[in-house]
Design a protein around this motif. Structure first.
Motif, PDB file in Angstrom:
ATOM      1  N   VAL A  42     -75.705  -0.189  17.423  1.00 37.25           N
ATOM      2  CA  VAL A  42     -76.385  -1.674  18.033  1.00 37.25           C
ATOM      3  C   VAL A  42     -75.986  -2.728  16.636  1.00 37.25           C
ATOM      4  O   VAL A  42     -75.747  -3.698  17.047  1.00 37.25           O
ATOM      5  N   CYS A  43     -76.190  -2.369  15.546  1.00 39.86           N
ATOM      6  CA  CYS A  43     -75.631  -3.225  14.437  1.00 39.86           C
ATOM      7  C   CYS A  43     -74.251  -3.482  14.264  1.00 39.86           C
ATOM      8  O   CYS A  43     -73.912  -4.721  14.199  1.00 39.86           O
ATOM      9  N   MET A  44     -73.434  -2.746  14.726  1.00 36.48           N
ATOM     10  CA  MET A  44     -72.089  -2.923  14.851  1.00 36.48           C
ATOM     11  C   MET A  44     -71.838  -3.894  16.003  1.00 36.48           C
ATOM     12  O   MET A  44     -70.960  -4.770  15.889  1.00 36.48           O
ATOM     13  N   ILE A  45     -72.456  -3.650  17.177  1.00 33.05           N
ATOM     14  CA  ILE A  45     -72.391  -4.442  18.286  1.00 33.05           C
ATOM     15  C   ILE A  45     -72.800  -5.995  17.786  1.00 33.05           C
ATOM     16  O   ILE A  45     -72.180  -6.977  18.181  1.00 33.05           O
ATOM     17  N   CYS A  46     -73.719  -5.981  17.124  1.00 26.74           N
ATOM     18  CA  CYS A  46     -74.489  -7.264  16.692  1.00 26.74           C
ATOM     19  C   CYS A  46     -73.642  -8.048  15.691  1.00 26.74           C
ATOM     20  O   CYS A  46     -73.527  -9.181  15.878  1.00 26.74           O
ATOM     21  N   VAL A  47     -73.039  -7.513  14.889  1.00 23.20           N
ATOM     22  CA  VAL A  47     -72.075  -7.907  14.047  1.00 23.20           C
ATOM     23  C   VAL A  47     -71.007  -8.523  14.956  1.00 23.20           C
ATOM     24  O   VAL A  47     -70.465  -9.872  14.842  1.00 23.20           O
ATOM     25  N   SER A  48     -70.309  -7.848  15.924  1.00 17.40           N
ATOM     26  CA  SER A  48     -69.345  -8.366  16.900  1.00 17.40           C
ATOM     27  C   SER A  48     -69.791  -9.614  17.537  1.00 17.40           C
ATOM     28  O   SER A  48     -69.013 -10.560  17.740  1.00 17.40           O
ATOM     29  N   ILE A  49     -71.143  -9.591  18.288  1.00 18.94           N
ATOM     30  CA  ILE A  49     -71.580 -10.492  18.814  1.00 18.94           C
ATOM     31  C   ILE A  49     -71.760 -11.876  17.854  1.00 18.94           C
ATOM     32  O   ILE A  49     -71.696 -12.961  18.163  1.00 18.94           O
ATOM     33  N   GLY A  50     -72.217 -11.760  16.753  1.00 24.36           N
ATOM     34  CA  GLY A  50     -72.284 -12.851  15.750  1.00 24.36           C
ATOM     35  C   GLY A  50     -71.210 -13.430  15.604  1.00 24.36           C
ATOM     36  O   GLY A  50     -71.216 -14.412  15.627  1.00 24.36           O
ATOM     37  N   MET A  51     -69.954 -12.568  15.491  1.00 26.50           N
ATOM     38  CA  MET A  51     -68.617 -12.907  15.293  1.00 26.50           C
ATOM     39  C   MET A  51     -68.047 -13.887  16.471  1.00 26.50           C
ATOM     40  O   MET A  51     -67.633 -14.980  16.313  1.00 26.50           O
ATOM     41  N   TRP A  52     -68.385 -13.345  17.811  1.00 27.99           N
ATOM     42  CA  TRP A  52     -68.014 -13.994  18.917  1.00 27.99           C
ATOM     43  C   TRP A  52     -68.690 -15.330  18.827  1.00 27.99           C
ATOM     44  O   TRP A  52     -68.238 -16.342  19.405  1.00 27.99           O
ATOM     45  N   ILE A  53     -70.048 -15.514  18.687  1.00 25.59           N
ATOM     46  CA  ILE A  53     -70.946 -16.585  18.859  1.00 25.59           C
ATOM     47  C   ILE A  53     -70.084 -17.713  17.764  1.00 25.59           C
ATOM     48  O   ILE A  53     -70.351 -18.699  18.053  1.00 25.59           O
ATOM     49  N   GLY A  54     -70.098 -17.220  16.479  1.00 30.14           N
ATOM     50  CA  GLY A  54     -69.613 -18.041  15.523  1.00 30.14           C
ATOM     51  C   GLY A  54     -68.387 -18.535  15.876  1.00 30.14           C
ATOM     52  O   GLY A  54     -68.046 -19.819  15.772  1.00 30.14           O
ATOM     53  N   THR A  55     -67.383 -18.067  16.563  1.00 33.89           N
ATOM     54  CA  THR A  55     -66.030 -18.227  16.972  1.00 33.89           C
ATOM     55  C   THR A  55     -66.161 -19.476  18.003  1.00 33.89           C
ATOM     56  O   THR A  55     -65.498 -20.495  17.846  1.00 33.89           O
ATOM     57  N   LEU A  56     -67.204 -19.117  19.121  1.00 31.69           N
ATOM     58  CA  LEU A  56     -67.513 -20.060  20.103  1.00 31.69           C
ATOM     59  C   LEU A  56     -67.958 -21.420  19.582  1.00 31.69           C
ATOM     60  O   LEU A  56     -67.703 -22.613  19.855  1.00 31.69           O
ATOM     61  N   LEU A  57     -68.812 -21.351  18.543  1.00 35.17           N
ATOM     62  CA  LEU A  57     -69.402 -22.497  18.076  1.00 35.17           C
ATOM     63  C   LEU A  57     -68.507 -23.403  17.101  1.00 35.17           C
ATOM     64  O   LEU A  57     -68.578 -24.556  16.854  1.00 35.17           O
ATOM     65  N   LYS A  58     -67.664 -22.524  16.493  1.00 36.64           N
ATOM     66  CA  LYS A  58     -66.529 -23.248  15.618  1.00 36.64           C
ATOM     67  C   LYS A  58     -65.725 -24.035  16.141  1.00 36.64           C
ATOM     68  O   LYS A  58     -65.026 -25.072  15.552  1.00 36.64           O
ATOM     69  N   ASN A  59     -65.244 -23.932  17.303  1.00 34.74           N
ATOM     70  CA  ASN A  59     -64.250 -24.164  17.990  1.00 34.74           C
ATOM     71  C   ASN A  59     -64.612 -25.533  18.786  1.00 34.74           C
ATOM     72  O   ASN A  59     -65.793 -26.232  19.112  1.00 34.74           O
TER      73      ASN A  59
END
Length: 123
Positions: A106-123
């Motif tokens: 779950v924590c590895m998935i959460c890191v990946s989701i956090g990175m994905w959300i960050g990428t979406l919001l950064k662009n």
């Protein structure tokens, strides 16, 4: 160097207070058949946050404040480890295995989701 130490210390203090409020106040004593909900929740949220920060923060000083400091103070690997050992010593091997495996996955998935959300919001 000193600014980084101060940033890490301030973030760590805030992260530790947030962990206390969530894990020991809001989720105090909540378990699912012996599964430590508070620590699990804190580690999952911390993993989500660190992934998000990795993709959205460009300043190395702010990154130190948020990842090394806040997330380091907020997440609870040492508590996670001690709770896993308590389950082991209690002979609750199935729950120990579920706790360890689900925490890591779950924590590895959460890191990946956090990175994905960050990428979406950064662009």
């Amino acid at each position: 160097m000193i600014r980084g130490l101060i940033a890490a210390a301030c973030g760590g203090a805030l992260g530790s207070m947030a962990r206390y409020l969530l894990s020991y106040v809001a989720l105090a004593g909540i378990t699912w058949a012996g599964f430590p909900v508070g620590t699990f929740t804190v580690n999952a949220i911390g993993s989500l946050l660190i992934g998000f920060f990795m993709k959205t923060v460009s300043s190395s000083l702010v990154m130190t404040l948020l990842t090394v400091g806040f997330c380091g103070g907020f997440t609870t690997f040492s508590t996670f480890s001690s709770e896993a050992v308590k389950l082991l010593r209690a002979g609750d091997y199935p729950m120990m295995a579920v706790y360890i495996a689900s925490s890591v996955v779950v924590c590895m998935i959460c890191v990946s989701i956090g990175m994905w959300i960050g990428t979406l919001l950064k662009n």
